[in-house]
Design a protein around this motif. Structure first.
Motif, PDB file in Angstrom:
ATOM      1  N   TYR B 107       0.817  -1.202   0.000  1.00  0.00           N
ATOM      2  CA  TYR B 107       0.000   0.000   0.000  1.00  0.00           C
ATOM      3  C   TYR B 107       0.854   1.257   0.000  1.00  0.00           C
ATOM      4  CZ  TYR B 107      -4.254   2.643   0.652  1.00  0.00           C
ATOM      5  OH  TYR B 107      -5.306   3.500   0.460  1.00  0.00           O
ATOM      6  N   SER B 108       2.002   1.167   0.632  1.00  0.00           N
ATOM      7  CA  SER B 108       2.878   2.344   0.663  1.00  0.00           C
ATOM      8  C   SER B 108       3.360   2.686  -0.748  1.00  0.00           C
ATOM      9  CB  SER B 108       4.056   2.079   1.586  1.00  0.00           C
ATOM     10  OG  SER B 108       4.726   0.902   1.185  1.00  0.00           O
ATOM     11  N   ALA B 109       3.477   1.669  -1.596  1.00  0.00           N
ATOM     12  CA  ALA B 109       3.978   1.921  -2.948  1.00  0.00           C
ATOM     13  C   ALA B 109       2.891   2.461  -3.873  1.00  0.00           C
ATOM     14  CB  ALA B 109       4.551   0.625  -3.531  1.00  0.00           C
ATOM     15  N   VAL B 110       1.655   1.979  -3.709  1.00  0.00           N
ATOM     16  CA  VAL B 110       0.603   2.429  -4.624  1.00  0.00           C
ATOM     17  C   VAL B 110      -0.140   3.656  -4.099  1.00  0.00           C
ATOM     18  CG1 VAL B 110       0.134   0.253  -5.781  1.00  0.00           C
ATOM     19  CG2 VAL B 110      -0.950   0.738  -3.609  1.00  0.00           C
ATOM     20  N   ARG B 111       0.235   4.055  -2.914  1.00  0.00           N
ATOM     21  CA  ARG B 111      -0.510   5.134  -2.279  1.00  0.00           C
ATOM     22  C   ARG B 111      -0.540   6.406  -3.137  1.00  0.00           C
ATOM     23  NH1 ARG B 111      -1.209   5.185   3.940  1.00  0.00           N
ATOM     24  NH2 ARG B 111      -3.125   6.421   3.878  1.00  0.00           N
ATOM     25  N   LEU B 246       3.325  -2.463 -16.834  1.00  0.00           N
ATOM     26  CA  LEU B 246       3.485  -3.746 -16.159  1.00  0.00           C
ATOM     27  C   LEU B 246       4.715  -3.766 -15.248  1.00  0.00           C
ATOM     28  CD1 LEU B 246       2.317  -6.596 -15.927  1.00  0.00           C
ATOM     29  CD2 LEU B 246       3.848  -7.278 -17.760  1.00  0.00           C
ATOM     30  N   GLU B 247       5.819  -3.206 -15.736  1.00  0.00           N
ATOM     31  CA  GLU B 247       7.047  -3.251 -14.927  1.00  0.00           C
ATOM     32  C   GLU B 247       6.855  -2.525 -13.618  1.00  0.00           C
ATOM     33  OE1 GLU B 247       8.788  -1.936 -18.783  1.00  0.00           O
ATOM     34  OE2 GLU B 247       6.982  -3.136 -18.531  1.00  0.00           O
ATOM     35  N   LYS B 248       6.176  -1.416 -13.732  1.00  0.00           N
ATOM     36  CA  LYS B 248       5.965  -0.631 -12.520  1.00  0.00           C
ATOM     37  C   LYS B 248       5.104  -1.408 -11.524  1.00  0.00           C
ATOM     38  CE  LYS B 248       4.826   4.018 -11.069  1.00  0.00           C
ATOM     39  NZ  LYS B 248       3.962   5.164 -11.319  1.00  0.00           N
ATOM     40  N   LYS B 249       4.130  -2.111 -12.069  1.00  0.00           N
ATOM     41  CA  LYS B 249       3.247  -2.878 -11.202  1.00  0.00           C
ATOM     42  C   LYS B 249       4.014  -3.999 -10.521  1.00  0.00           C
ATOM     43  CE  LYS B 249      -0.257  -3.310 -14.234  1.00  0.00           C
ATOM     44  NZ  LYS B 249      -1.578  -3.640 -14.785  1.00  0.00           N
ATOM     45  N   ILE B 250       4.876  -4.638 -11.309  1.00  0.00           N
ATOM     46  CA  ILE B 250       5.665  -5.727 -10.731  1.00  0.00           C
ATOM     47  C   ILE B 250       6.537  -5.209  -9.607  1.00  0.00           C
ATOM     48  CG2 ILE B 250       7.554  -7.323 -11.241  1.00  0.00           C
ATOM     49  CD1 ILE B 250       6.205  -7.809 -13.932  1.00  0.00           C
ATOM     50  N   ASN B 251       7.084  -4.034  -9.821  1.00  0.00           N
ATOM     51  CA  ASN B 251       7.939  -3.470  -8.790  1.00  0.00           C
ATOM     52  C   ASN B 251       7.161  -3.098  -7.538  1.00  0.00           C
ATOM     53  OD1 ASN B 251      10.334  -3.722 -10.118  1.00  0.00           O
ATOM     54  ND2 ASN B 251      10.120  -1.760 -11.200  1.00  0.00           N
ATOM     55  N   MET B 252       5.946  -2.669  -7.736  1.00  0.00           N
ATOM     56  CA  MET B 252       5.154  -2.260  -6.582  1.00  0.00           C
ATOM     57  C   MET B 252       4.723  -3.450  -5.755  1.00  0.00           C
ATOM     58  SD  MET B 252       2.675   0.793  -7.733  1.00  0.00           S
ATOM     59  CE  MET B 252       1.842  -0.134  -8.983  1.00  0.00           C
ATOM     60  N   SER B 253       4.628  -4.609  -6.391  1.00  0.00           N
ATOM     61  CA  SER B 253       4.145  -5.788  -5.694  1.00  0.00           C
ATOM     62  C   SER B 253       5.285  -6.450  -4.918  1.00  0.00           C
ATOM     63  CB  SER B 253       3.531  -6.737  -6.706  1.00  0.00           C
ATOM     64  OG  SER B 253       2.859  -7.746  -6.050  1.00  0.00           O
TER      65      SER B 253
END
Lengths: 648, 651
Positions: B107-111, B246-253
């Protein structure tokens, strides 16, 4: 088929043609003149392979004997094989088929219960006495002192003890001498429902006696918890049966128990559920049962395409001594089946999201001669008290209840109540406990015959469940979830997580397995096998058998005619008649070979035959026309039965 | 030429090609019945007496009918299968196991991305339910941060406003943002199908979705505010996430090292390298064990929990998205290698602070394809393109079908499924009203109106792992302290001390190494069919294939040739008569007489006699065509028939 069409013109012109020429007419039934003639005809035309050689090669004794042996051998072989084939068929073997179907599925009925039969506040007045006695007993036996038992203590225990029959007692494991003195030793029996645990050699139990106290036994438990619970339950049943009024369903009860309900992403409404009250599991709500206006269907597997419920699992008004578990109880069952929460339930933990995935499995049995099962229960000698679809559970429970009513005179409260019978209560039926436990014992050892009487249903659907758990609500989301619930459903956030639970029920897969039976030997294959054997050993067919039948019929007919003839000739004119009969029996008429040789032109010679015989006016050839000729002569009853159809 | 003629003559002599020997069809039938091996037919001819003959015709026809009926039954039941169940005891391949955290992204990453949405959600919660939270310090920080950006206005509520409906009236709703009542126009669709509700709650909550031209709108109402908020949040969440690469999402997860604290398989230690990552749009990074390309499939040597996969998962509960997911745990799915795991549909949840043991039992099923059942091995005969990079399954087909329909109808692809070629995910910048379209389409799909269910076939072979789950409290109170500290030390990169509720233990193992396979095999073979048909033919009529050929020869070829000959003669006769029309009277009568005489002398069948006898007196009437015709035919046929009968008599 086609041959028949071609044949058709033949009989057509024939009846039309005869009238002008009488000698052309073919009679309805024609009989051979002698046995010899008959056999010759048979040998010429039969299709039975061995028989030709056996009967028809009469000139060579050796050959005949050889063929007789062969014929008998093949005959034996064939019937032996026939025996095997019939034996196989009449053992009704079945073969198992497993079909894997995948299609949209009807969502099963889901029953959710509160696990608490009544609000404690509502029941308090009824249960007051029992509770006090229980606390007193607990204090006496275990020195457990709950807060309000002191009040009861002050009131004095003696009178309270007297008011409730079957007091809990502590019993030494060997049959107590004082108990034996009270009860006649020969009749007393001690039933242990649990393997005994050596805890200071004491057991806890209560005594049950029959109508006139002549036979008593103790129901004992090794654990005090079990004993108190069972004893409490026993009394609770009596109190319940006294409470005649069915608990009114407060309309908000559902809202208080089920906070949210969704199926296939759509909210549920009133039409989707029905309600019943279970004396142990409390208010039960059945979703998607047969009353549902349109049954829920699952077109897709997965959590999102199933039933999702938010439940309240608070237990602040539970009956303390009765409900020892908290949570909710859920059961998945077929639409038209009653929910046996005892038998197939599933407890939900509070503070958890329970995801139950189902997979469906169906069993189809053949029934009838192929197996012992019943199609709809109508042929089972047990009355269905539930008024629902037949299942084995329904039958067994009904069977028990019927026996209970017969033996004890009252109905057990957990099973349905037939008309005109009241539930058991020891104030009215003072020995029903004794009777019930005896019956229970007989039931579980199948002395009642319930398990043999209740046959399996032929079609069964089962749902296999497997569950996964996750904590709900999560720490980060619980604030708003609780707030929301408290606002919408008047839920008071007291003990946070333990007060609520979430339930998802969904199909794991839309594939479902059907185990069905099919007869492994059908009539068609049986006939094919018989035909194969028959062709192999005999080379004959069903039509050959008809030929044999015809032969026998002919033999009988000829014998009859011959006897008739002899009788006639003896009666009317012995000399002439006897000679005539002898002629018939012995002499093959000269015209015969030409008549019956397999010559293409042969039938026409039959037309010539009678013509010549008419000219000669000799009796034998006129055999065929004998009937018609005799009839005008008015000879007694001799206008034989064979001719009567032709006469009119 | 001469030589050719000679050869021709020779052939003609040696191989005489003649028509059927019988002159008439009736003769042919008689000849056939006397000479055939089929039972019954001979009796028709040979028997004396009309009743007898009729009975024999009946018997024969019955036998024929029975043969046809029984053989039809045999053939119709030819495509049946028999099932055999085998139980093997062998070293079993371990299935692929996919593990996901229920929460997709930290959550801290997607906030940053979701800040506005969160703020508005909280805002609507406040106006709708009066929810003001007792927040932690961290959250208050975030709130102040987001309040700084308040100037941008509430764009999410503008797009799709949350509405509260007063009890009983559905046309008027209260808007959250403005607080004033507004009229809801257009077609109103309640997903909650009845206004009269089970719950006596204060009102309904819902949102309105409209199509492109806003002519048709649907109001989606929810009886529980919890569900309404979650659905509403999810909609916007999907919109936002669709725009992230997609890359950004992978990194956030979560990374594999983060999720998997310890790993143990078949008595040996394993680590994050044994897992392959797979990004799921709704569950973030998932990790699949035993699914690595170019590597052998692992197998277990023994049954029992010691020889299975044991992992401890780190599920940081504080990083959970409060609105998207409301439960804590992980999801596990057991599937075949290279099969797509449908984590959102199936899958078993695992609880934190618990050890979950999952015992497996393998069942394999093989079905027979085409004529026996409607199933497919791969994408053969399925008209849907596979958008997943995985082997065929019914689920994949259904989802691919839905995605294809979505692209076709709405112009963009749904977020939680892979992207088909040439399409992009829906977001409301490009497709402002995709949500209405999606909801409509999904409803149609769920009710089976899109026809996907009929287009997709089931797979012919599949493996199924029956799972049995059991739970135990973990870690135990006495071991908790040392266990947590050791694990914290192991996980160097995590700053904070591990908590009991952040961890979950999972054991997946084979209960036993018995493998049950259900194999279908054809119940009938062609030999069986033939022998059964042979049995039927033999049983009723003692007939054989040769008989059938005979029947075809006699009843079709010969009969037809006779009929053709008759026609030919008729035509010829007619022609001749036309040629010689002037004086037709003279010839017929003598010839007719001839014919009659011949008939009587040679005992020709009654048919001809019946035909010829009555006309005899009438034959004097000149110019009747039948006699003439008869003579012609008979003269010729007669000689032939004679030779034929002679031959048969000799033989």
């Amino acid at each position: 088929m086609k041959g028949d069409k071609h044949e058709e013109p033949e009989p057509g012109p024939e009846p039309a043609a005869p009238p002008p020429s009488t000698d052309e007419e073919e009679p309805l039934l024609e009989f051979h003149h002698s046995y010899r003639e008959l056999f010759q005809f048979f040998c010429n035309n039969t299709t039975i392979h061995g028989a030709i050689r056996l009967v028809c090669s009469q000139h060579n004794r050796m050959k005949t004997a050889f063929w007789a042996v062969l014929w008998l051998c093949t005959f034996g072989m064939m019937y032996w094989q026939f025996g095997l084939l019939f034996g196989e068929y009449f053992s009704y073997p079945v073969s198992l088929n497993i079909n894997l179907n995948s299609e949209k599925l009807v969502f099963p009925a889901v029953t959710v219960c509160t696990l608490n039969p009544y609000r404690y506040t509502e029941m308090k007045k009824d249960l007051e006495e029992l509770d006090r006695t229980t606390e007193q007993t607990l204090f006496d036996l275990y020195k457990y002192n709950s807060s309000n038992s002191l009040v009861a203590h002050a009131r004095g225990r003696r009178d309270l003890r007297e008011s409730l029959p079957h007091p809990l007692q502590r019993l030494p494991v060997p049959a107590p001498p004082h108990a034996a003195s009270r009860v006649r030793r020969s009749d007393s029996s001690l039933s242990h429902s649990n393997p005994k645990v050596n805890r200071k050699d004491w057991m806890i139990g209560f005594q049950l006696c029959n109508q006139n106290n002549s036979d008593c036994f103790y129901r004992t438990y090794s654990s005090g918890v079990d004993a108190v619970r069972e004893w409490y339950r026993f009394h609770y049943i009596n109190i319940l049966s006294r409470r005649q009024d069915t608990p009114m369903l407060e309309e908000e009860a559902l809202g208080k128990f089920i906070f949210a309900c969704r199926f296939n992403q759509v909210s549920c409404n009133e039409a989707n559920y029905s309600h019943f009250h279970h004396p142990m599991y409390g208010n039960c709500y059945t979703f998607n049962d047969k009353n549902n206006s349109n049954l829920w269907m699952s077109f897709m597997p997965g959590v999102n395409n199933g039933l999702s419920l938010m439940l309240r699992t608070e237990q602040n008004d539970f009956i303390p001594l009765l409900s020892t578990v908290t949570g909710a109880r859920v059961m998945v069952h077929g639409q038209d089946e009653p929910a046996f929460m005892d038998d197939g339930g599933f407890n939900l933990r509070p503070g958890m999201e329970t995801s139950i995935s189902m997979s469906k499995e169906a069993v189809d049995r053949l029934g009838g001669d192929y197996g012992d099962c019943t199609k709809n229960g109508s042929d089972v000698p047990v009355e269905n008290l539930y008024g629902t679809k037949y299942t084995q559970q329904v039958c067994i429970h009904s069977c028990f209840q019927v026996n209970m009513i017969r033996e004890c005179g009252c109905a057990y409260i957990f099973y349905p109540q037939p008309r005109g019978v009241e539930f058991c209560d020891y104030r009215k039926h003072n020995s029903w406990g004794y009777c019930y436990y005896k019956l229970q014992d007989a039931f579980s050892s199948d002395r009642l015959g319930c398990f043999t009487k209740c046959r399996k249903p032929c079609n069964m659907t089962t749902y296999k469940l497997s569950a996964g758990y996750s904590r709900w609500p999560s720490v980060t989301s619980q604030d708003w979830v609780f707030q929301m619930l408290s606002l919408q459903n008047n839920y008071t956030v007291k003990n946070k997580r333990d007060g609520i639970a979430k339930l998802n029920i969904f199909f794991k897969e839309l594939n479902y397995k059907t185990n069905s039976e099919s007869p492994s030997v059908t009539m068609v294959t049986l006939l094919s096998n018989l035909g194969s054997q028959w062709s192999l050993w005999f080379g004959s067919s069903v039509l050959s058998v008809v030929e044999m039948a015809e032969l026998i019929f002919d033999l009988l007919a000829i014998t009859f005619f011959m006897l008739l003839r002899r009788f006639q000739s003896q009666y009317w004119s012995p000399g002439r008649g006897g000679r005539g009969a002898q002629e018939v029996a012995s002499t093959p008429p000269s015209s015969l070979p030409s008549r019956f040789c397999p010559h293409p032109a042969s039938p026409s010679s039959s037309a010539a035959g009678p013509a010549t015989s008419l000219a000669l006016s000799a009796p034998p050839p006129a055999y065929a026309t004998l009937g018609p000729r005799l009839a005008p002569s008015g000879s007694t009853e001799a206008s034989s039965s064979a001719h009567t159809p032709g006469e009119p | 030429m001469a030589a050719g003629e000679k050869i021709k003559a020779k052939i003609k002599k040696n191989l005489p090609v003649r028509g059927p020997q019988a002159p008439t069809i009736k003769e042919l039938m008689r000849w056939y019945c006397l000479n055939t091996n089929t039972h019954g037919c001979r009796r028709i001819v040979v028997s004396r007496g009309r009743l007898r003959r009729l009975l024999w015709i009946l018997f024969t026809l019955t036998a024929v009918a029975l043969i046809f009926w029984q053989c039809a039954l045999l053939i119709s039941s030819f495509y049946t299968v028999s099932v055999s169940i085998k139980v093997h005891f062998q070293k079993l391949d371990f299935p692929a196991v996919t593990i996901c955290n229920i929460n997709p992204y930290r959550y801290s990453a997607v906030r940053d991305l979701l800040a506005e949405l969160e703020q508005e959600t909280r805002g609507s919660l406040k106006t709708l339910f009066g929810f003001s939270e007792i927040t932690s310090r961290k959250r208050r920080e975030a709130e102040s941060w987001s309040s700084a950006r308040k100037g941008t206005g509430s764009k999410f509520l503008n797009l799709i406003p949350l509405l509260a409906f007063e009890k009983g009236e559905t046309s008027k709703a209260r808007d959250f943002r403005t607080g004033r009542k507004r009229k809801v126009s257009g077609r109103i669709v309640h997903t909650a199908s009845d206004v009269v509700h089970v719950y006596e709650s204060k009102g309904l909550v819902g949102f309105q979705l409209c199509s492109n031209d806003t002519s048709s709108c649907a109001v989606y109402t929810f009886t529980s505010g919890v569900n309404a908020i979650r659905e509403w949040y999810k909609l916007h969440y999907m919109n936002i996430m669709a725009q992230v690469s997609l890359e950004k999402k992978i990194n956030m997860s979560y990374s594999a090292e983060e999720l998997l604290v310890t790993c143990f398989f078949d008595g040996e230690s394993c680590d994050a390298r044994n897992f392959t990552r797979f990004h799921h749009p709704m569950y973030g990074n998932c990790y699949t064990f035993n699914n690595r390309q170019n590597e052998t499939i692992l197998s277990t040597s023994m049954g029992g929990s010691e020889y299975g996969l044991q992992v401890i998962l780190y599920l940081n509960e504080e990083e959970y998205n409060p609105f998207l997911v409301s439960s804590t745990g992980a999801k596990v799915i057991v599937h075949r290698q290279f099969e797509y795991p449908f984590i959102e549909d199936v899958g078993t949840e695992i609880e934190t602070a618990m050890a979950t043991s999952i015992g497996m039992h393998l069942t394999e099923s093989f079905k027979l394809s085409e004529p026996y059942s409607r199933c497919t091995e791969d994408w053969n005969g399925v008209l849907i393109t596979n958008i997943y990079n995985a082997t065929y399954s019914l689920q994949i087909c259904l989802h691919s079908c839905f995605q294809a329909k979505m692209v076709e109808k709405c112009g963009c692809a749904q977020f939680s499924q892979p992207l088909p070629q040439g399409a992009n995910y829906c977001n409301y910048r490009q497709h402002p009203n995709w949500m209405y379209c999606y909801y409509e389409l999904h409803q149609a799909f769920v009710w089976g109106e899109l026809g996907c269910q009929s287009m997709c076939k089931e797979a012919c072979s599949f493996k199924e792992w029956t799972l049995t789950t059991s739970l135990a409290q973990w870690p135990s109170e006495v071991s908790e302290k040392w266990l947590l500290s050791v694990l914290t030390w192991d996980q160097g990169q995590i700053k904070k001390k591990l908590n009991k509720t952040d961890l979950a233990k999972l054991l997946i193992f084979y209960k036993d190494l018995n493998q049950r396979s259900i194999v279908e095999s054809p119940a009938n073979s062609i030999e069986m069919l033939l022998s059964n048909i042979g049995g039927q033919l033999g049983l009723w009529m003692s007939c054989s294939i040769v008989c059938i050929i005979e029947i075809i020869e006699v009843f079709f070829i010969d009969s037809l040739s006779i009929v053709a000959r008759h026609q030919w003669h008729k035509a010829k006769q007619w022609w001749a008569r036309r040629q010689a029309s002037p004086c037709p009277e003279a010839p017929p009568s003598p010839q007719g007489q001839d014919n009659l005489g011949l008939n009587i002398d040679d005992d020709l069948p009654t048919f001809t006699s019946a035909l010829c006898l009555p006309p005899a007196p009438a034959a004097q009437v000149p110019g009747t065509p039948p006699p003439r015709y008869n003579t012609l035919r008979l003269e010729r046929a007669f000689s032939r028939q004679l030779t034929g009968t002679e031959v048969s008599a000799e033989s």
